[in-house]
Structures are given as structure tokens and as C-alpha cells.
Design a protein around this motif. Structure first.
Motif: not given
Length: 580
Positions: A152-161, A258-260
Motif C-alpha cells: 500500500f505504501a508503494v502503490d495503493i492500487k496494486m496493494g488493493v488488487a 498482474s492485470l491491474v
């Protein structure tokens, strides 16, 4: 759940879980380094110059953290297995000692298979849970939480995915928890029925063969085993389905991430090195999370076992801290005792003088054996009190009470050990010459020495390799060696042949010298010399006195005596029927 698994000591998992977590984190760092190496090589291919210093730095970090992982894993293994196996071993010992402190009625009210299953199988499940499943589960969850924070700290969208499905999979298992526990309990019940059936079959196989009842008995056993099989399959299918579905839900986060990530990369919202970071580290996260789900199901099973152990440990033991004095006079004041709803001893009062020979007689079910067990405090009286030397035994430690008694039961039980150790059990501090002398007084020395290994002869389970008379004389030798001031004899010669009965009677005569003796007897001719004979009927004293006095009174004792005198002349006869 955690208290059940650790038998009320969850702190035992702190070090193993902490070290396992550190090991898992250390194991992830090399993959982050690998991302940096790939990025460095990619940049090198663009500008045509390799940054070897950076490559060696990241390679050194990979080696360092691989070594740290090995170090933490070794420490985790050490603390996990040492604490886990040590605590469960202590738990088994604690439970065995606790069972000894419980009233005999509690033990006899349960099947031996049920208690043995708790001591062995339930503890084994708890053992596996504390040494393998719990550390793996909690370390996996903690690492997942730390990675989630990092992602989440690196990238919130990837963390959620990556983690969007994790709560759903846990929620699914939580919703299924009640149903799962119900299935586990049902399976355990069927397993114990199967164990009881197998134990009954093995112990009654002689009777089954004698009555040619084998087909029906085997069919009954077969049905019980098939029911256990069906229950096991249903349980495994049910739990397996839960875990499979939860695992599939959880792993859906990997393709979604991976898709996100690919979408964000193509739109320029995510850098290549961050995308590689999520791919390399993300794939390493889902395996332990999947393992956590499997372990969660296993921990539920262990929790049911731990709950049974804790429930058994919570059973109220017999209490008492006072000590008995030197006196051995026994007084029963208005004593009553019941087995569940059936009253066995009713308002019984009796005084037994020191060094008195007292006999308890009466028909079967009159309460004779129960009275002996109350005196030795195998049970506590429900009304009234029993005193030894003016001390209420309900306030005295059960072990302290038993020091006053040597007991010889009708069915002498021996340990699977040498004859020498079986006799020495009566007094573990006794010297070899004391054991030999006790065996001579019990009339056991001659038959022991005729055996190939003498006193070192191994005895089968329960004494199965010895005859009834031999077992009884070893039991008497054990009682002689204990040298307690009060002797309890419960039909000690009832099941012996005339030759063995005579030998055992001589042994008993040596045992009871200068002792307070309380004998339960059906053969009245064995107790005609008693100082006092107490006649019981339905838990009450109906007569008491010496043999001659009771015969003159013409009451119940006289009836019992006359029946036995008539029985002496009994013989098997063949009835001849007249031909038609």
C-alpha cells in the motif's frame, strides 16, 4: 482457539512465531534485491554500461539475507520443537496426575478408549498444532500484513488488487467455523465408537468364539467401522471444500494484481521496477497465505482436541491438605453414598478398633466393596463422615489416606514389568532382601524361582502370563512390603482353585499380623475367626457380632451360613427321563 491449542499457555508461541516471521521476512528481501538487479541490468542495456558495484552489492545482500533466513529458521525450529514437545509432554504428565486425583467414579464413568484417546491422539493434535501449524499460520498472517502495508505504501492500487480477496477468504472460513466444528465433533464421536467397538471385540473374543457368535459380532463391528469411515470422508470432503474455495478466492488476487499492474504500466502510472517488485514479491506471498488457510483448518481440529483436554483438566480433583495422625481407629458416622440415583450406602455408622479383624458380608449389591472404596477414599462420602485416628479423611490428601492402607483386590492387576518391580511397587525404597522376604511371606518365592529368569521374569499386561494364584500372591507380597497399618481384602480368594486358595490364605495370614483388617467375603467359613462380622443389606447394617453370636440370633447371617452349608453338598447330576 489459541488457549485450547496451547492448553491455556499462549505465551509459549511468542518466540516461535516471532522467529518464523523474521525468517519469512528475511526470505523476501532477496527477491526485492532481485528486482533491483533486473532494473540495473535493464538500465545497463540502455546506456551500454554495467554498474557492477550495484550488482555485487545486491548480490551480497541476497547472500546475507539467505544466511539470516537460515539462522532464524534454525532458531525458530529450536524454540518451536523444544517448547512444543516439552509443553505437551508436561501436559500429558499433568493430565495423568490429574486423573489420579479425581474420584474413581469419574474414571469408571468413562470408557478407557475415550481417556486413552485424549491422552494420546488429542495431545498429538495439540503437539502438531504448537510445533508446526500455529507458528506457520501466525507468521504467514503477520508477514502478509507487513507486506500489505508495504504494498500500500508503494502503490495503493496494486496493494488493493493484491489483497482485496484476502478478507473474503478469511470471512468465508469464519462463517463456516460453526459447521466445521460440528462436523469435527461428530467425526470424533464416531472414531471413539470405533475404538470402543474394537476394544470390546478384542477383550471379548474368547466369549465370541465360545458361543460361536462370530458372524453377528463381526457384522456389528463392520457397521461401526463403516460409520466411522463415512463420517471421516464427509468431514474431509467438507473441510477440503472449504479450504479449496477459500484458497481459490485468495489466489484470485494474483492475476488481478498482474492485470491491474499491467494496465497501470501501459498507461504510465506505474514504473517497471515497481511492477516487477509486485510480481516477484507478490508471488512469494500467496503460497504462505494458502498455507495459512490450510493451517487454519488444522488449528480448528486441534482446538477441539485442546478443548477436550482442558475440560478434563478442569474436572474438580479430590481435595485435602491435612495429615493423619498415628492412630488407626476407624469411625463411620451416618455415612451415605450413591452411584448417580442409586443409593448404595445408607446412613451407616460403624467403629473399627485398631488391630481388629472385621468382616463385611452380605448378598451381592449390598455395598461391601463400595464401603472399602470409601474407606480408602477412592470416593468421597456424600453424607456423614469417615474418620481415621479422629481425623476426617475428607480433609486429608487422598495420597496421605492411602499410605494407611494395603489393598488386595479380587482381580489382582500387575504391571507389564518384572516380578521384582511389581512387588517393589509396594515400597520403591525397599532393598532386594526385603523384596525376597516379602515374596517368601506371600508364598510366592518358590514359584518365582522356578521360572527361567526368576525375579527378573517379565509379566504380561495385567499379569496375563501368570496364573490367578500367582498374580494374587505377588499382589499380597506387594502389600506385605508396603507394611501399611490397615489391610483391605476384597474377595481375595474368591476366584481361586482349592490348592491356590490354601496358599493365598497362608499368605494373607502373614500379611494381616498386628494389623487392622477389613475383609469382604462371600465364603463365610473364611471369616469365622473375625473379631466382628458386619452383615450388610441394601447399604445398611442389619447385624453385627461374632460368628457364634450371629448364628444364635438366627437372622440374615444364619440364612447365608445355612445356604453355604447346603452348597457344600451340591453336585452335578444327570436327570434321566423315562422313555414314553
Amino acid at each position: 482457539m489459541l488457549k485450547n491449542i496451547t492448553l491455556g499457555k499462549p505465551e509459549m508461541l511468542i518466540k516461535p512465531v516471532l522467529l518464523s516471521t523474521l525468517s519469512s521476512i528475511s526470505n523476501l528481501i532477496p527477491f526485492i534485491c532481485l528486482v533491483r538487479i533486473v532494473k540495473s541490468l535493464f538500465l545497463s542495456s540502455q546506456n551500454g554500461k554495467i554498474d557492477s558495484a550495484s550488482l555485487w552489492k545486491y548480490f551480497a545482500l541476497m547472500v546475507l539475507f539467505f544466511l539470516l533466513t537460515l539462522f532464524f529458521e534454525n532458531l525458530a525450529t529450536k524454540y518451536t520443537y523444544e517448547s512444543g514437545y516439552q509443553k505437551t509432554a508436561e501436559g500429558r504428565i499433568r493430565l495423568a496426575n490429574h486423573l489420579r486425583s479425581l474420584p474413581l467414579g469419574f474414571i469408571s464413568g468413562k470408557s478407557s478408549a475415550e481417556i486413552l484417546d485424549t491422552l494420546m491422539h488429542d495431545f498429538t493434535k495439540v503437539e502438531v498444532a504448537t510445533t508446526h501449524q500455529a507458528p506457520q499460520f501466525f507468521s504467514s498472517v503477520f508477514v502478509a500484513l507487513l507486506c500489505a502495508i508495504f504494498f500500500f505504501a508503494v502503490d495503493i492500487k496494486m496493494g488493493v488488487a493484491a489483497f482485496i480477496f484476502f478478507p473474503l477468504s478469511i470471512l468465508f472460513l469464519r462463517l463456516m467455523k460453526h459447521f466445521q466444528k460440528k462436523m469435527l465433533v461428530k467425526t470424533e464421536v464416531s472414531k471413539r465408537k470405533e475404538q470402543d467397538a474394537l476394544e470390546e471385540y478384542l477383550t471379548t473374543v474368547k466369549t465370541v468364539k465360545a458361543y460361536n457368535f462370530t458372524p453377528d459380532t463381526v457384522e456389528k463391528l463392520h457397521q461401526t467401522i463403516k460409520e466411522a469411515e463415512k463420517s471421516n470422508i464427509t468431514n474431509e470432503k467438507g473441510i477440503g471444500s472449504f479450504i479449496t474455495i477459500a484458497g481459490m478466492v485468495l489466489r484470485a488476487g494474483l492475476p488481478l494484481m498482474s492485470l491491474v499492474g499491467l494496465t497501470l504500466l501501459l498507461h504510465g502510472s506505474l514504473s517497471l521496477d515497481k511492477y516487477l517488485l509486485f510480481l516477484f514479491v507478490g508471488t512469494r506471498i500467496f503460497d504462505p497465505l494458502d498455507l495459512a488457510l490450510v493451517n487454519y483448518a488444522a488449528l480448528q481440529i486441534a482446538s477441539v482436541s485442546g478443548e477436550r483436554i482442558r475440560k478434563l483438566l478442569a474436572e474438580k480433583p479430590m481435595t485435602g491438605k491435612e495429615r493423619l495422625n498415628a492412630g488407626n481407629t476407624i469411625e463411620l458416622n451416618d455415612v451415605s453414598f450413591s452411584y448417580e440415583e442409586r443409593k448404595v450406602i445408607q446412613n451407616l455408622s460403624l467403629q473399627i478398633k485398631e488391630k481388629e479383624f472385621l468382616a463385611l458380608v452380605g448378598s451381592s449389591g449390598s455395598g461391601k466393596t463400595t464401603l472399602l472404596k470409601l474407606l480408602a477414599r477412592f470416593y468421597d462420602v456424600q453424607e456423614g463422615r469417615i474418620q481415621i485416628g479422629n481425623c476426617d479423611i475428607a480433609k486429608v490428601s487422598p495420597d496421605e489416606v492411602l499410605r494407611k492402607f494395603s489393598i488386595v483386590f479380587q482381580d489382582a492387576r500387575l504391571f507389564r514389568d518384572t516380578i521384582y518391580n511389581n512387588i517393589r511397587f509396594g515400597n520403591t525404597s525397599a532393598k532386594k532382601e526385603d523384596v525376597i522376604e516379602a515374596s517368601k511371606m506371600a508364598g510366592a518365592y518358590d514359584f518365582i524361582m522356578r521360572k527361567e529368569n526368576g525375579f527378573e521374569t517379565m509379566v504380561g499386561e495385567g499379569g496375563s502370563t501368570l496364573s490367578g494364584g500367582e498374580r494374587q500372591r505377588i499382589s499380597i507380597a506387594r502389600a506385605i512390603l508396603k507394611n501399611a497399618p490397615i489391610i483391605l481384602l476384597d474377595e481375595a480368594t474368591a476366584s481361586l482353585d482349592p490348592e491356590n486358595e490354601e496358599a493365598v490364605q497362608k499368605a494373607i495370614s502373614n500379611l494381616i499380623q498386628n494389623k487392622t483388617v477389613i475383609v469382604v467375603a462371600h465364603r463365610l467359613n473364611n471369616v469365622v475367626a473375625a473379631d466382628k462380622i458386619v452383615v450388610l443389606k441394601e447399604g445398611r447394617i442389619v447385624e453385627q457380632g461374632k460368628h457364634e453370636e450371629l448364628l444364635v440370633q438366627g437372622g440374615m447371617y444364619r440364612e447365608l451360613w445355612d445356604y453355604q452349608e447346603k452348597a457344600k453338598n451340591w453336585q452335578i447330576t444327570k436327570v434321566h427321563h423315562a422313555e414314553p
